[in-house]
Scaffold this motif. Structure first.
Motif, PDB file in Angstrom:
ATOM      1  N   TYR A  87       0.821  -1.222   0.000  1.00 37.37           N
ATOM      2  CA  TYR A  87       0.000   0.000   0.000  1.00 37.37           C
ATOM      3  C   TYR A  87       0.853   1.269   0.000  1.00 37.37           C
ATOM      4  O   TYR A  87       0.340   2.361   0.255  1.00 37.37           O
ATOM      5  CB  TYR A  87      -0.946  -0.013   1.201  1.00 37.37           C
ATOM      6  CG  TYR A  87      -2.094  -0.995   1.017  1.00 37.37           C
ATOM      7  CD1 TYR A  87      -3.217  -0.650   0.276  1.00 37.37           C
ATOM      8  CD2 TYR A  87      -2.026  -2.284   1.546  1.00 37.37           C
ATOM      9  CE1 TYR A  87      -4.250  -1.553   0.084  1.00 37.37           C
ATOM     10  CE2 TYR A  87      -3.062  -3.189   1.362  1.00 37.37           C
ATOM     11  CZ  TYR A  87      -4.167  -2.816   0.629  1.00 37.37           C
ATOM     12  OH  TYR A  87      -5.194  -3.719   0.441  1.00 37.37           O
ATOM     13  N   GLY A  88       2.148   1.128  -0.270  1.00 33.95           N
ATOM     14  CA  GLY A  88       2.984   2.302  -0.487  1.00 33.95           C
ATOM     15  C   GLY A  88       3.877   2.697   0.655  1.00 33.95           C
ATOM     16  O   GLY A  88       4.598   3.706   0.558  1.00 33.95           O
ATOM     17  N   ALA A  89       3.872   1.944   1.753  1.00 34.09           N
ATOM     18  CA  ALA A  89       4.736   2.275   2.882  1.00 34.09           C
ATOM     19  C   ALA A  89       6.147   1.750   2.654  1.00 34.09           C
ATOM     20  O   ALA A  89       6.406   0.971   1.731  1.00 34.09           O
ATOM     21  CB  ALA A  89       4.166   1.686   4.166  1.00 34.09           C
ATOM     22  N   SER A  90       7.041   2.192   3.507  1.00 34.30           N
ATOM     23  CA  SER A  90       8.382   1.619   3.582  1.00 34.30           C
ATOM     24  C   SER A  90       8.501   1.038   4.994  1.00 34.30           C
ATOM     25  O   SER A  90       9.019   1.673   5.909  1.00 34.30           O
ATOM     26  CB  SER A  90       9.449   2.695   3.339  1.00 34.30           C
ATOM     27  OG  SER A  90      10.750   2.150   3.474  1.00 34.30           O
ATOM     28  N   ALA A  91       7.963  -0.156   5.153  1.00 38.36           N
ATOM     29  CA  ALA A  91       7.845  -0.758   6.484  1.00 38.36           C
ATOM     30  C   ALA A  91       9.057  -1.604   6.829  1.00 38.36           C
ATOM     31  O   ALA A  91       9.694  -2.192   5.949  1.00 38.36           O
ATOM     32  CB  ALA A  91       6.580  -1.612   6.548  1.00 38.36           C
ATOM     33  N   PHE A  92       9.372  -1.671   8.104  1.00 38.56           N
ATOM     34  CA  PHE A  92      10.475  -2.501   8.582  1.00 38.56           C
ATOM     35  C   PHE A  92      10.067  -3.163   9.894  1.00 38.56           C
ATOM     36  O   PHE A  92       9.251  -2.629  10.649  1.00 38.56           O
ATOM     37  CB  PHE A  92      11.752  -1.678   8.769  1.00 38.56           C
ATOM     38  CG  PHE A  92      11.637  -0.571   9.791  1.00 38.56           C
ATOM     39  CD1 PHE A  92      12.099  -0.751  11.093  1.00 38.56           C
ATOM     40  CD2 PHE A  92      11.072   0.656   9.451  1.00 38.56           C
ATOM     41  CE1 PHE A  92      12.001   0.270  12.031  1.00 38.56           C
ATOM     42  CE2 PHE A  92      10.974   1.681  10.387  1.00 38.56           C
ATOM     43  CZ  PHE A  92      11.433   1.486  11.680  1.00 38.56           C
ATOM     44  N   VAL A  93      10.611  -4.334  10.164  1.00 43.09           N
ATOM     45  CA  VAL A  93      10.256  -5.111  11.354  1.00 43.09           C
ATOM     46  C   VAL A  93      11.221  -4.794  12.484  1.00 43.09           C
ATOM     47  O   VAL A  93      12.442  -4.781  12.294  1.00 43.09           O
ATOM     48  CB  VAL A  93      10.280  -6.615  11.050  1.00 43.09           C
ATOM     49  CG1 VAL A  93       9.950  -7.431  12.295  1.00 43.09           C
ATOM     50  CG2 VAL A  93       9.310  -6.946   9.917  1.00 43.09           C
ATOM     51  N   VAL A  94      10.653  -4.548  13.654  1.00 38.57           N
ATOM     52  CA  VAL A  94      11.458  -4.335  14.865  1.00 38.57           C
ATOM     53  C   VAL A  94      11.518  -5.671  15.613  1.00 38.57           C
ATOM     54  O   VAL A  94      10.501  -6.130  16.127  1.00 38.57           O
ATOM     55  CB  VAL A  94      10.854  -3.234  15.751  1.00 38.57           C
ATOM     56  CG1 VAL A  94      11.706  -3.034  17.003  1.00 38.57           C
ATOM     57  CG2 VAL A  94      10.730  -1.929  14.971  1.00 38.57           C
ATOM     58  N   PRO A  95      12.675  -6.306  15.708  1.00 35.89           N
ATOM     59  CA  PRO A  95      12.754  -7.661  16.265  1.00 35.89           C
ATOM     60  C   PRO A  95      12.793  -7.690  17.794  1.00 35.89           C
ATOM     61  O   PRO A  95      13.750  -8.187  18.405  1.00 35.89           O
ATOM     62  CB  PRO A  95      14.057  -8.189  15.656  1.00 35.89           C
ATOM     63  CG  PRO A  95      14.922  -6.974  15.546  1.00 35.89           C
ATOM     64  CD  PRO A  95      13.977  -5.844  15.192  1.00 35.89           C
ATOM     65  N   VAL A  96      11.733  -7.183  18.394  1.00 39.44           N
ATOM     66  CA  VAL A  96      11.624  -7.214  19.858  1.00 39.44           C
ATOM     67  C   VAL A  96      10.402  -8.038  20.208  1.00 39.44           C
ATOM     68  O   VAL A  96       9.266  -7.589  20.071  1.00 39.44           O
ATOM     69  CB  VAL A  96      11.497  -5.797  20.449  1.00 39.44           C
ATOM     70  CG1 VAL A  96      11.354  -5.880  21.969  1.00 39.44           C
ATOM     71  CG2 VAL A  96      12.706  -4.950  20.084  1.00 39.44           C
ATOM     72  N   ALA A  97      10.609  -9.275  20.620  1.00 40.62           N
ATOM     73  CA  ALA A  97       9.510 -10.179  20.951  1.00 40.62           C
ATOM     74  C   ALA A  97      10.029 -11.306  21.827  1.00 40.62           C
ATOM     75  O   ALA A  97      11.125 -11.830  21.595  1.00 40.62           O
ATOM     76  CB  ALA A  97       8.867 -10.755  19.685  1.00 40.62           C
ATOM     77  N   VAL A  98       9.248 -11.668  22.815  1.00 40.73           N
ATOM     78  CA  VAL A  98       9.613 -12.754  23.718  1.00 40.73           C
ATOM     79  C   VAL A  98       9.840 -14.043  22.939  1.00 40.73           C
ATOM     80  O   VAL A  98      10.728 -14.839  23.263  1.00 40.73           O
ATOM     81  CB  VAL A  98       8.516 -12.952  24.783  1.00 40.73           C
ATOM     82  CG1 VAL A  98       8.814 -14.155  25.672  1.00 40.73           C
ATOM     83  CG2 VAL A  98       8.358 -11.684  25.626  1.00 40.73           C
TER      84      VAL A  98
END
Length: 406
Positions: A87-98
Motif C-alpha cells: 500500500y505504499g509504505a516503507s515498512a520494517f520489522v522491529v525484532p523485539v519479541a519474547v
C-alpha cells in the motif's frame, strides 16, 4: 501458586500500573493519531491500510512493525510489512519479541539503534497475538518504559500514528484483558487485577477502555465488569476487519467493514444487595463505518450516507417482539439494536446462559435494551445499515433450572 508468589505478582502489576499512570500524567497530550483495529484485518481492506499509510506520512512513509504479540513473530512481522509495502509504505520489522528465536528481548528492547529507527518513523503498528507478550517485551519489571517503548511514545507525541490489531488494540488503553475467562464466565465470576486485568500501554489515555473482536465474539458484555472495576465511564469496542481512528482532538472515526460499540456508564448504577453482576441505566450505541464521535464533547456526526437519514420514531418500520436466547452470539446484539430502533415496541430482551457442565451453569444474565427519548437512529441511503445512539441497557442475573437430562 503460593501465597507469596501471588503477592509478588500482584505487587508487580500494581507498580506497573502506577508507574505508567505517572508517566502519562507527566507528558503533554500526544499530537498523533491512533488506528485501533478489532482483529482479523484482511490484506484487501484497502481503506484501513491506506489510512494507516496516510497518517504515517503518505507514500514511502516509514512504519515500524512490532510483532511482539505474535506466536511466530518473524513470520508475522514479515507478512505485515509486506502488506504495508503493497500500500505504499516503507515498512520494517522491529525484532523485539519474547518468542523470537535466538534473540534476547530484554536486550533488544534497550537497543538504541532500534529505538532510533523507530523514532525516525512516521508510524508504528502492533500485530495481533497475545497482548501479555507486548507488555512483557516493552515494559521493564519496575513498570518504566524500555528504550524501544519510549521511542514509540516519541513517534506518537510528535504527530505520528500508533496502530494495532487484536492484541495490538488491547494494549491501547491503560487497562487490558490478560488471562480472560469466557464472556459469560467473566460476568459470572468477575475480574481481578493481576489475573484477568493487567496494565496496557495507555496510548488512548486513562479515561476510555478499549476491547476488540467485539461483535464477532459478543465481548461487549465482558467490557462492563472491567469498566466498573477500573471506574471507566466510556468504553469503545471495535469489531473485526474494522478500525477506529482517534486523533489528538479525541475525535473517533470508524473505517473498514463494520463498526464499533460505544458503552457509556456515566449514569449507570449497580445494586450492592445483589451478589451477582448487575447494572442499571448503562447506555449502548453502535457507530457504523464512516461515523464520527467526539469523546470530549459527546458530539456524533453521521457518515455521509446517513446525513439525511435520521429515523422518525413516530413512523416505525416494525411492530414485533425483539428477543434472543443468545445475546452473546455473533452480531446478535447489533441485530437486536437495529430491530429495536425501527420498532413500535420500546424494549428488547436478550439472555446469556452457560453450556451445561460449565462452572456456575445455573447462572445466566438478562440484558434489557430500551429505546427512550434519548435514543436515536440513522439509516444509510445506500445500504441496509444503521447507526444507533443511546439505547438504555440494564443487566440482571437470572437463575436457570436445567431440564431432566441433568
Amino acid at each position: 501458586m503460593t501465597i507469596l508468589v501471588k503477592a509478588v505478582r500482584l505487587l508487580g502489576v500494581s507498580l506497573l500500573a502506577l508507574n505508567m499512570q505517572m508517566s502519562c500524567a507527566a507528558e503533554a497530550p500526544p499530537q498523533g493519531n491512533l488506528l485501533i483495529a478489532g482483529g482479523a484485518i484482511r490484506a484487501d481492506n484497502t481503506v484501513v491500510w491506506q489510512k494507516l499509510v496516510e497518517l504515517a506520512g503518505g507514500q514511502g512513509a516509514r512504519i515500524a512493525v512490532m510483532p511482539s504479540a505474535a506466536g511466530n513473530p518473524e513470520r508475522s512481522g514479515k507478512n505485515l510489512a509486506a502488506t504495508l509495502n503493497k500500500y505504499g509504505a516503507s515498512a520494517f520489522v522491529v525484532p523485539v519479541a519474547v518468542r523470537f528465536k535466538d534473540r534476547n528481548y530484554q536486550r533488544d528492547a534497550e537497543d538504541e539503534t532500534l529505538a532510533r529507527a523507530i523514532r525516525e518513523a512516521g508510524g508504528v503498528y502492533f500485530v495481533g497475538g497475545d497482548q501479555g507478550y507486548i507488555t512483557k517485551a516493552l515494559v521493564r519489571p519496575d513498570g518504566s518504559r524500555t528504550a524501544v517503548l519510549q521511542a514509540i511514545w516519541d513517534v506518537y507525541n510528535k504527530g505520528g500514528v500508533i496502530g494495532g490489531t487484536s492484541a495490538g488494540a488491547a494494549i491501547m488503553s491503560s487497562t487490558m484483558y490478560y488471562e480472560a475467562k469466557t464472556v459469560l464466565g467473566t460476568l459470572a465470576a468477575g475480574v481481578n487485577d493481576g489475573r484477568e486485568l493487567a496494565p496496557g500501554l495507555g496510548f488512548v489515555g486513562t479515561d476510555v477502555f478499549v476491547d476488540q473482536h467485539l461483535l464477532a465474539r459478543g465481548r461487549f458484555a465482558r467490557m462492563l465488569p472491567a469498566m466498573l472495576k477500573k471506574n471507566y465511564k466510556l468504553g469503545l469496542g471495535i469489531d473485526e476487519n474494522t478500525a477506529m481512528v482517534i486523533n489528538s482532538k479525541r475525535e473517533v472515526e470508524i473505517i473498514g467493514y463494520q463498526g464499533a460499540l460505544l458503552l457509556d456508564l456515566t449514569q449507570a448504577t449497580t445494586n450492592g444487595d445483589v451478589k451477582e453482576f448487575n447494572l442499571t441505566n448503562a447506555r449502548i450505541s453502535y457507530l457504523d463505518h464512516g461515523d464520527r464521535y467526539n469523546l470530549a464533547t459527546g458530539q456524533y456526526t453521521p457518515s455521509a450516507d446517513k446525513i439525511d437519514g435520521k429515523l422518525d420514531a413516530s413512523k416505525p418500520y416494525l411492530n414485533e417482539q425483539v428477543y434472543s436466547a443468545d445475546i452473546l452470539g455473533h452480531n446478535t446484539v447489533l441485530v437486536m439494536m437495529e430491530k429495536l430502533i425501527t420498532n413500535a415496541r420500546t424494549e428488547a430482551i436478550g439472555v446469556a446462559t452457560a453450556m451445561p457442565g460449565e462452572p456456575q451453569d445455573d447462572l445466566g444474565f438478562e440484558f434489557k435494551l430500551t429505546r427512550d427519548a434519548r435514543s436515536a437512529g440513522y439509516e444509510s441511503a445506500t445500504a441496509d445499515a444503521y447507526s444507533i445512539l443511546n439505547l438504555r441497557m440494564d443487566v440482571r442475573p437470572v437463575h436457570i433450572t436445567r431440564p431432566w437430562y441433568r
